[in-house]
Structures are given as C-alpha cells and as structure tokens.
Write a protein that holds these residues in place. Structure first.
Motif, PDB file in Angstrom:
ATOM      1  N   TRP A   1       0.798  -1.234   0.000  1.00 25.89           N
ATOM      2  CA  TRP A   1       0.000   0.000   0.000  1.00 25.89           C
ATOM      3  C   TRP A   1       0.831   1.285   0.000  1.00 25.89           C
ATOM      4  N   ARG A   2       1.659   1.506   1.038  1.00 27.19           N
ATOM      5  CA  ARG A   2       2.491   2.708   1.096  1.00 27.19           C
ATOM      6  C   ARG A   2       3.959   2.346   0.881  1.00 27.19           C
TER       7      ARG A   2
ATOM      8  N   ASN B   1     -12.366   4.450  -8.246  1.00 24.73           N
ATOM      9  CA  ASN B   1     -11.167   3.615  -8.363  1.00 24.73           C
ATOM     10  C   ASN B   1     -10.149   4.151  -7.368  1.00 24.73           C
ATOM     11  N   ALA B   2     -10.146   3.618  -6.158  1.00 27.39           N
ATOM     12  CA  ALA B   2      -9.378   4.237  -5.080  1.00 27.39           C
ATOM     13  C   ALA B   2      -8.207   3.381  -4.616  1.00 27.39           C
ATOM     14  N   ALA B   3      -8.062   2.185  -5.156  1.00 32.14           N
ATOM     15  CA  ALA B   3      -6.995   1.312  -4.672  1.00 32.14           C
ATOM     16  C   ALA B   3      -5.641   1.747  -5.210  1.00 32.14           C
ATOM     17  N   THR B   4      -4.617   1.642  -4.397  1.00 33.13           N
ATOM     18  CA  THR B   4      -3.249   1.915  -4.827  1.00 33.13           C
ATOM     19  C   THR B   4      -2.780   0.764  -5.715  1.00 33.13           C
TER      20      THR B   4
ATOM     21  N   HIS C   1      -6.639  -2.773  -8.802  1.00 34.83           N
ATOM     22  CA  HIS C   1      -7.955  -3.209  -8.336  1.00 34.83           C
ATOM     23  C   HIS C   1      -8.946  -2.160  -8.825  1.00 34.83           C
TER      24      HIS C   1
ATOM     25  N   VAL D   1     -15.953   0.194  -2.471  1.00 33.49           N
ATOM     26  CA  VAL D   1     -14.697   0.852  -2.830  1.00 33.49           C
ATOM     27  C   VAL D   1     -13.533   0.056  -2.259  1.00 33.49           C
ATOM     28  N   LYS D   2     -12.535  -0.220  -3.073  1.00 37.58           N
ATOM     29  CA  LYS D   2     -11.381  -0.993  -2.624  1.00 37.58           C
ATOM     30  C   LYS D   2     -10.188  -0.077  -2.414  1.00 37.58           C
ATOM     31  N   ARG D   3      -9.356  -0.457  -1.440  1.00 35.32           N
ATOM     32  CA  ARG D   3      -8.173   0.355  -1.149  1.00 35.32           C
ATOM     33  C   ARG D   3      -6.881  -0.319  -1.569  1.00 35.32           C
ATOM     34  N   ASN D   4      -6.886  -1.633  -1.654  1.00 39.24           N
ATOM     35  CA  ASN D   4      -5.590  -2.260  -1.815  1.00 39.24           C
ATOM     36  C   ASN D   4      -5.668  -3.697  -2.303  1.00 39.24           C
TER      37      ASN D   4
END
Ligand code: HEC
Length: 297
Positions: A181-182, A217-220, A231, A263-266
């Motif tokens: 992620w980061r 579309n919020a996933a890294t 994702h 909504v997916k983040r990762n």
C-alpha cells in the motif's frame, strides 16, 4: 511578374499547392485566442496545447499530419464543436481566434490580416503539408489469395519472468517496485526513483492511457518486475505491462444479486499470488502469472 514569382515560391515552400491559399492570421488575434484557450480549453488539451488527460494535442507532428492539406474551414468547424457538449457556445470571432492560436503554435507565420470568420473564405485556405496517404490514395490491392501472413513478433511479456515476492523483497523493495500500500513497512509512500526530478518534470508526457470502469477507483496499484496490478471498480483486477499499458490478464468477480460493489483500497502480493478482497466479502488468491483463481474463501 517578379512579385508573382515570389508569392508562388512562398506558397510552394509552405507546402501548399498552386491555387491554394495558405491560412492568414494576425498576432493579436492569436493572443486573444490564447486568453480564451487558458480558460475554456486548457483543462482538457493541456496548458500549452500539448495534450492533456481529457483531450488530444492541438499542436505537434501528429496534429499537423492530421490536418495537412485540409481546408481551414474543417478545422474551424471542428473547433466550433468545442468544448464538448457546448458547440457554438462562443462567437465565430472567438473561435477564429482559437484557430489563429493553433496556427501560431504549429509554426505558421503571422501576417497583417486576421483569419476570417466566414466558412466560405476559410474553405479557400488550406493547411500546409502533404495529406497522409489514406485508403483513398492508396494503390494497394490487398493480399494475394491464399497467402498466409506469418505471426507478428510478440512483445516480451513481463509475467514470463516475474519473480516471487519474498519477505526480503517486502522489507527492502527494489527501486522500481511498489509491493504494498504505502510501499514500505514504515508507510512512507516515497519512491527512491530519481529519473524524474524537479527540472525535467515539466517535460513528462503521456506514454499510454487506459480507462478504468467508471466509479471510485481508489486502490493503490502495486508494481512488481514491470507489471502493474490494479484493483479497478466493480471487482475487476487487471495486470498491465507497465511499459506499454497492454493488459496481461483480467479477473472479474461475478457478484451475487443484490450485492453492490464497494470501494477498494488495496491488493496484496506475496509469493506467486495476488490477494484480492471482494465486495461479497470473499478473499481470493489469484495466480500472479495468469490471474487464475487458486483459492476462494
Ligand atoms: C472537456 C474536455 C475538452 C474541452 C474543454 C475542450 N476539448 Fe477539444 N477535444 C476534446 C476531446 C476529447 C477531443 C477528441 C474527440 C473529439 O474530436 O471530439 C477534442 C478534439 C478537439 C479538436 C480536434 C483535434 C484533432 O486533431 O482531431 C480540436 C481542434 C479541439 N478539440 C479544440 C478545442 C478548443 C479550441 C477548445 C476550447 C474552446 C476545446 N477543444 C475544449 C476535449 C475537450
């Protein structure tokens, strides 16, 4: 006689053919166009006409090639359809100023006379350059009957050589990778890559682009060995060749009726698998190389 000869030479060196008129505009007209452009067009076509996220370039080799030998009237008509959804929302004077700006930005010399606003006069003016050989001019007759074309060379697929993601890699990721992620365990989200820097960032241009399904579309995206894993909204997972944008595989979750996509983040990469959380609360392990489901819980 002499002055006629000079005019003819000027026409020929500019690429126009005999009997055609090169476009005219005056510098002040182009500058007024520049002010309008900044407010009305730059958001899509880029601050310097070089193209942007939502509109193609309005200057440069491809633009000139596309409009070469076309009547300026056609370009004017095209510009009058802009901005999209607001055709003819400006005066013809305003639109002519924008065309003048495009002529200036594409290296055409300014003169004393303003570019006219009536389509009939614009029809007599022709953009410089030679028309690209299109289907109309082409003399080609297709393939000989029964001739089989050989397969074209396949570009190398980065998935062929992708390496397993180990604990060591997660702790100390290669510079070009973004494995979590980061990026690193301390969540700094800092890339050590330094090819793009303060002095050359202004020269960045689009290498390729790809539209994701509409929605948040919020996933890294994760990056490993030249592959981008995304994702995308509605439970679509894509593996893309980072260099070309070519899609290498796609996983699409079929959601049960009544389940809305969340909504997916990762995503998570580990070993030879990509771990995906789904909107119907499953955890799915995909084979990194093929996108095939290895297990689904
Ligand atoms: C909302 C985004 C947007 C805005 C604002 C916008 N354009 Fe466009 N423009 C596009 C897109 C997308 C295309 C390509 C598809 C098309 O031709 O409709 C395009 C195409 C063009 C083309 C044709 C380019 C070519 O070579 O085919 C010209 C010329 C143009 N725009 C000029 C303008 C001008 C001048 C303005 C300001 C008045 C403007 N546009 C505002 C999105 C935009």
């Amino acid at each position: 006689m002499i002055s006629k000869g000079i005019v003819l030479t000027a026409l020929m060196t500019s690429g126009a053919e005999f009997g055609q008129v090169i476009p005219v505009y005056d510098p002040a007209q182009a500058e007024r166009g520049r002010s309008t452009y900044a407010v009305t067009c730059a958001a899509c076509h880029g601050p310097d006409l070089g193209g942007g996220q939502f509109g193609p370039p309005l200057k440069g080799v491809n633009f000139r090639q596309r409009w070469a030998a076309q009547p300026v009237a056609d370009l004017f008509e095209q510009v009058r359809t802009m901005p999209p959804g607001q055709a003819r929302s400006m005066t013809d004077t305003g639109y002519a100023e924008l065309v003048a700006l495009m002529l200036a930005e594409n290296g055409m010399a300014a003169g004393q006379q303003a570019l006219p606003t009536d389509v009939a006069s614009l029809r007599t003016m022709v953009m410089p350059g030679k028309a690209a050989p299109g289907p109309r001019q082409s003399a080609g007759g297709g393939l000989t009957h029964g001739y089989k074309l050989p397969f074209w060379p396949q570009p190398p697929n980065p998935l062929d050589t992708i390496s397993p993601v180990t604990d060591a890699l997660l702790t100390n990721p290669p510079e070009g990778d973004w494995l979590q992620w980061r990026r690193t365990w301390d969540a700094k989200a800092f890339s050590p890559l330094d090819q793009v820097n303060r002095s050359n960032v202004k020269d960045l241009g689009v290498a390729w682009s790809l539209a994701l399904p509409p929605g948040p579309n919020a996933a890294t995206p994760l990056v490993h060995d030249g592959v981008i894993f995304v994702h995308a909204f509605r439970d679509n997972v894509l593996a893309l060749d980072a260099a070309t944008g070519a899609q290498l595989w796609q996983y699409s979750r079929q959601l049960p009726e009544g389940v809305a996509p969340s909504v997916k983040r990762n995503l998570a990469l580990y070993g030879d698998k990509l771990y995906v959380g789904t909107s119907d609360a499953h955890l799915v392990a995909l084979d990194v190389k093929t996108g095939a489901v290895v297990w689904d819980k």
